[in-house]
Scaffold this active site. Sequence first.
Site, PDB file in Angstrom:
ATOM      1  N   LYS A  83      33.989 -41.583   8.603  1.00  0.00           N
ATOM      2  CA  LYS A  83      34.118 -40.275   8.312  1.00  0.00           C
ATOM      3  C   LYS A  83      35.433 -39.714   7.907  1.00  0.00           C
ATOM      4  O   LYS A  83      36.204 -40.018   9.101  1.00  0.00           O
ATOM      5  CB  LYS A  83      33.232 -39.297   9.519  1.00  0.00           C
ATOM      6  CG  LYS A  83      32.443 -38.209   8.682  1.00  0.00           C
ATOM      7  CD  LYS A  83      31.704 -37.477   9.870  1.00  0.00           C
ATOM      8  CE  LYS A  83      31.217 -36.371   9.419  1.00  0.00           C
ATOM      9  NZ  LYS A  83      30.499 -35.899  10.553  1.00  0.00           N
TER      10      LYS A  83
HETATM   11  O1  G3P Z   1      27.463 -32.086  10.620  1.00  0.00           O
HETATM   12  C1  G3P Z   1      28.775 -31.073  10.930  1.00  0.00           C
HETATM   13  C2  G3P Z   1      28.154 -30.220  12.152  1.00  0.00           C
HETATM   14  O2  G3P Z   1      28.272 -30.929  13.373  1.00  0.00           O
HETATM   15  C3  G3P Z   1      28.986 -28.916  12.075  1.00  0.00           C
HETATM   16  O3  G3P Z   1      27.889 -27.981  12.723  1.00  0.00           O
HETATM   17  O4  G3P Z   1      27.060 -25.930  13.558  1.00  0.00           O
HETATM   18  O5  G3P Z   1      29.266 -26.898  14.232  1.00  0.00           O
HETATM   19  O6  G3P Z   1      28.978 -25.990  11.692  1.00  0.00           O
HETATM   20  P1  G3P Z   1      28.534 -26.571  13.177  1.00  0.00           P
END
Ligand code: G3P
Length: 217
Positions: A83
């Site tokens: 990634k």
């Molecule tokens: O897949 C990306 C994720 O881990 C981010 O999620 O909820 O931190 O925006 P969030």
Amino acid sequence: MKFFVDTADVQAIAELNDLGMVDGVTTNPSLILKSGRNIVEVTREICALVSGPVSAEVVALKSPDMIAEGRKLADIAPNIVVKVPLTWDGLKTCKVLSKDGIKVNVTLCFSANQALIAAKAGATFISPFIGRLDDINMDGLELISDIRIIYDNYEYPTEILAASVRSANHVSQCALIGADVVTAPPAVIKALASHPLTDRGLEQFMADWAKTGQKIL
Ligand code: G3P
């Protein structure tokens, strides 16, 4: 639509994996921090558990270092996807690793143009962050929709991996739009099975069954 689990919690992955719900896993530096584990060790454990793609993120910011980190991560297991962030250095890294046959997930995508250029760089997956766009009063699902149209217009093979998924509604909307993959925390995946009318209906069935005085076993 494929389900990836967005966590580095091995137990949570194992629980969903036993039900056949895990087509892959995504991690990032924040999720590694949350797990309290060493990145190489925990990623190796996840790769042994899940046969689908497991994304592990580089943390260098310059492409030569990103490429070196990406190669090290790719050596962990054959199902590793490296990634990289959607920066110019990340795109250079994507191009180099992809040419070498290493799958790359380009992350932190917030616009259709970013998704377009990641596809040009040979990304296997593009990760648009829906929830974080919603957080700033923009429409995350509209971005998924735009990317779907662009990729279909030109038949880019890059898979749309909807990320920063915060709710069951995000999942069903992504499925309607035609995202290839949704990566969601275990709690969101479990929430897909919930409906208040299911709970109410079951309560009624149980109450009526008790009144019959019968047993099946
Ligand atoms: O897949 C990306 C994720 O881990 C981010 O999620 O909820 O931190 O925006 P969030």
